[in-house]
Design an enzyme around this catalytic site. Structure first.
Site, PDB file in Angstrom:
ATOM      1  N   MET A  76      17.922  68.424 -11.158  1.00 15.72           N
ATOM      2  CA  MET A  76      16.889  68.797 -10.188  1.00 15.72           C
ATOM      3  C   MET A  76      15.705  69.556 -10.772  1.00 15.72           C
ATOM      4  SD  MET A  76      17.754  67.249  -7.564  1.00 15.72           S
ATOM      5  CE  MET A  76      16.542  67.896  -6.401  1.00 15.72           C
ATOM      6  N   ARG A  77      15.585  69.555 -12.099  1.00 11.15           N
ATOM      7  CA  ARG A  77      14.408  70.205 -12.706  1.00 11.15           C
ATOM      8  C   ARG A  77      13.376  69.146 -13.073  1.00 11.15           C
ATOM      9  NH1 ARG A  77      14.530  75.346 -15.201  1.00 11.15           N
ATOM     10  NH2 ARG A  77      12.828  74.614 -16.499  1.00 11.15           N
ATOM     11  N   ILE A  78      12.157  69.401 -12.675  1.00 15.46           N
ATOM     12  CA  ILE A  78      11.075  68.493 -13.058  1.00 15.46           C
ATOM     13  C   ILE A  78      10.868  68.603 -14.567  1.00 15.46           C
ATOM     14  CG2 ILE A  78       8.613  68.036 -12.813  1.00 15.46           C
ATOM     15  CD1 ILE A  78       8.946  69.072  -9.875  1.00 15.46           C
ATOM     16  N   HIS A  95      16.538  57.616  -7.146  1.00 16.08           N
ATOM     17  CA  HIS A  95      15.931  58.418  -6.093  1.00 16.08           C
ATOM     18  C   HIS A  95      16.347  57.857  -4.741  1.00 16.08           C
ATOM     19  CE1 HIS A  95      13.073  61.091  -4.238  1.00 16.08           C
ATOM     20  NE2 HIS A  95      12.628  60.082  -3.517  1.00 16.08           N
ATOM     21  N   THR A 127       8.654  58.860 -15.639  1.00 15.92           N
ATOM     22  CA  THR A 127       7.380  59.199 -16.274  1.00 15.92           C
ATOM     23  C   THR A 127       7.003  60.597 -15.792  1.00 15.92           C
ATOM     24  OG1 THR A 127       6.063  58.308 -14.457  1.00 15.92           O
ATOM     25  CG2 THR A 127       6.639  56.776 -16.240  1.00 15.92           C
ATOM     26  N   GLU A 129       4.864  61.337 -13.727  1.00 14.60           N
ATOM     27  CA  GLU A 129       4.613  61.313 -12.288  1.00 14.60           C
ATOM     28  C   GLU A 129       5.952  61.342 -11.548  1.00 14.60           C
ATOM     29  OE1 GLU A 129       2.708  58.504  -8.805  1.00 14.60           O
ATOM     30  OE2 GLU A 129       2.565  57.856 -10.883  1.00 14.60           O
ATOM     31  N   LEU A 130       6.186  62.375 -10.782  1.00 17.40           N
ATOM     32  CA  LEU A 130       7.478  62.596 -10.129  1.00 17.40           C
ATOM     33  C   LEU A 130       7.861  61.415  -9.242  1.00 17.40           C
ATOM     34  CD1 LEU A 130       9.657  64.792  -9.885  1.00 17.40           C
ATOM     35  CD2 LEU A 130       8.467  65.601  -7.862  1.00 17.40           C
ATOM     36  N   GLU A 160      23.864  53.762  -4.141  1.00 20.10           N
ATOM     37  CA  GLU A 160      23.467  54.365  -5.422  1.00 20.10           C
ATOM     38  C   GLU A 160      24.552  54.137  -6.468  1.00 20.10           C
ATOM     39  OE1 GLU A 160      22.010  58.430  -5.292  1.00 20.10           O
ATOM     40  OE2 GLU A 160      21.393  58.192  -3.218  1.00 20.10           O
TER      41      GLU A 160
HETATM   42  N1  NHR Z   1      10.824  64.687 -14.039  1.00 21.82           N
HETATM   43  C1  NHR Z   1       9.794  63.863 -14.192  1.00 21.82           C
HETATM   44  N2  NHR Z   1       8.854  64.195 -15.098  1.00 21.82           N
HETATM   45  N3  NHR Z   1       9.633  62.724 -13.496  1.00 21.82           N
HETATM   46  C2  NHR Z   1      10.549  62.381 -12.572  1.00 21.82           C
HETATM   47  O1  NHR Z   1      10.370  61.249 -11.903  1.00 21.82           O
HETATM   48  C3  NHR Z   1      11.681  63.218 -12.356  1.00 21.82           C
HETATM   49  C4  NHR Z   1      11.787  64.373 -13.120  1.00 21.82           C
HETATM   50  C5  NHR Z   1      12.865  65.245 -12.939  1.00 21.82           C
HETATM   51  C6  NHR Z   1      13.828  64.953 -11.985  1.00 21.82           C
HETATM   52  C7  NHR Z   1      14.716  63.553 -10.128  1.00 21.82           C
HETATM   53  C8  NHR Z   1      14.016  63.719  -8.758  1.00 21.82           C
HETATM   54  C9  NHR Z   1      14.849  63.085  -7.672  1.00 21.82           C
HETATM   55  O2  NHR Z   1      14.790  61.869  -7.581  1.00 21.82           O
HETATM   56  C10 NHR Z   1      13.713  63.802 -11.204  1.00 21.82           C
HETATM   57  C11 NHR Z   1      12.657  62.926 -11.389  1.00 21.82           C
HETATM   58  C12 NHR Z   1      13.740  67.479  -8.670  1.00 21.82           C
HETATM   59  C13 NHR Z   1      12.599  67.681  -7.904  1.00 21.82           C
HETATM   60  C14 NHR Z   1      12.071  69.052  -7.640  1.00 21.82           C
HETATM   61  O3  NHR Z   1      11.203  69.250  -6.812  1.00 21.82           O
HETATM   62  C15 NHR Z   1      11.961  66.551  -7.409  1.00 21.82           C
HETATM   63  C16 NHR Z   1      12.443  65.286  -7.683  1.00 21.82           C
HETATM   64  C17 NHR Z   1      13.572  65.109  -8.461  1.00 21.82           C
HETATM   65  C18 NHR Z   1      14.234  66.206  -8.941  1.00 21.82           C
HETATM   66  N4  NHR Z   1      12.572  70.070  -8.390  1.00 21.82           N
HETATM   67  C19 NHR Z   1      12.190  71.498  -8.248  1.00 21.82           C
HETATM   68  C20 NHR Z   1      11.501  71.985  -9.544  1.00 21.82           C
HETATM   69  O4  NHR Z   1      10.642  72.880  -9.413  1.00 21.82           O
HETATM   70  C21 NHR Z   1      13.391  72.346  -8.031  1.00 21.82           C
HETATM   71  C22 NHR Z   1      14.135  71.954  -6.794  1.00 21.82           C
HETATM   72  C23 NHR Z   1      15.520  72.590  -6.737  1.00 21.82           C
HETATM   73  O5  NHR Z   1      15.951  73.231  -7.698  1.00 21.82           O
HETATM   74  O6  NHR Z   1      16.154  72.415  -5.693  1.00 21.82           O
HETATM   75  O7  NHR Z   1      11.846  71.535 -10.654  1.00 21.82           O
HETATM   76  O8  NHR Z   1      15.549  63.768  -6.901  1.00 21.82           O
END
Ligand code: NHR
Length: 205
Positions: A76-78, A95, A127, A129-130, A160
């Site tokens: 869950m970390r970007i 996703h 990539t 882009e989230l 999934e």
């Molecule tokens: N990183 C990148 N660069 N690109 C993606 O497409 C990513 C990624 C990291 C994770 C999974 C994604 C999902 O499908 C994923 C895709 C976390 C968040 C988020 O908001 C959003 C999407 C996904 C994972 N994370 C917060 C943050 O600040 C923390 C949220 C939390 O801890 O609950 O990192 O689910």
């Protein structure tokens, strides 16, 4: 993550999960992986580590096991642009929505609020882009009138567990690549994600 490990062991000529890594030392997934006999590591994020520093530490841990592919499963970390560039075309995510609909969080809630007749899940290359990288495969789930977030999420998760191992199998068999911003399967660029047509054509399970 568990479904990915179990698939790889049930299926002949599949991939091998060499390590499960979490940023949370207490993550349930680490205990599950250990019970399955998979090596685990945790790379906790300390308050002193900024995103770039964290991602460098994470990359160093990943590089020790030289994976062909990094698979996000409940992570869950970007990830920073630098991290994503370092492993360009070698990171996958699943996703829980029919991307490009509903990137980000709370997808089931959004699909219900919009009264969508169909919801689902999408596997894509990661990539910067989230949830915006090239899509690979998608499974649809029919939304029922009496669904809530929990019942809908459960049926999406069943799908999934089917499409994610399939995509990883394709990748590890050399059939799937990410190139020029597209996913390529068996030598052809995918104009749209493969629509999963599993063992229940009603898509309603
Ligand atoms: N990183 C990148 N660069 N690109 C993606 O497409 C990513 C990624 C990291 C994770 C999974 C994604 C999902 O499908 C994923 C895709 C976390 C968040 C988020 O908001 C959003 C999407 C996904 C994972 N994370 C917060 C943050 O600040 C923390 C949220 C939390 O801890 O609950 O990192 O689910």
């Amino acid at each position: 993550m568990q479904a990915l490990v179990e698939h790889s062991r049930a299926q002949a000529r599949s991939y091998r999960v060499i390590q499960v890594i979490s940023d949370k030392p207490a993550a349930a997934g680490l205990a599950i992986a250990r019970d399955l006999g998979v090596a685990t590591r945790s790379v906790p994020a300390h308050k002193t580590l900024d995103r770039a520093a964290y991602d460098r530490t994470l990359a160093a841990t990943i590089d020790e096991c030289e994976p062909a592919l990094i698979v996000l499963a409940g992570f869950m970390r970007i990830l920073s642009e630098a991290f994503v560039e370092r492993y360009a075309g070698r990171i996958m995510n699943i996703h829980p929505s029919l991307l490009p609909k509903y990137p980000g969080l709370h997808t089931h809630r959004q699909a219900l609020a919009a009264h969508d007749p169909l919801h689902g899940a999408t596997v894509h290359f990661v990539t910067a882009e989230l949830d915006g990288g090239p899509p690979i495969i998608q499974a649809r789930v029919r939304v029922r009138p009496d669904d809530n977030e929990i019942t809908l999420a459960a049926r999406v998760q069943n799908q999934e567990h089917r499409i994610y191992p399939l995509a990883v199998d394709w990748y590890c068999a050399g059939r799937l690549h990410c190139r020029d911003g597209r996913a390529w399967l068996d030598g052809a660029a995918l104009a749209a994600p493969v629509q999963y047509d599993g063992d229940d054509a009603s898509r309603d399970h």
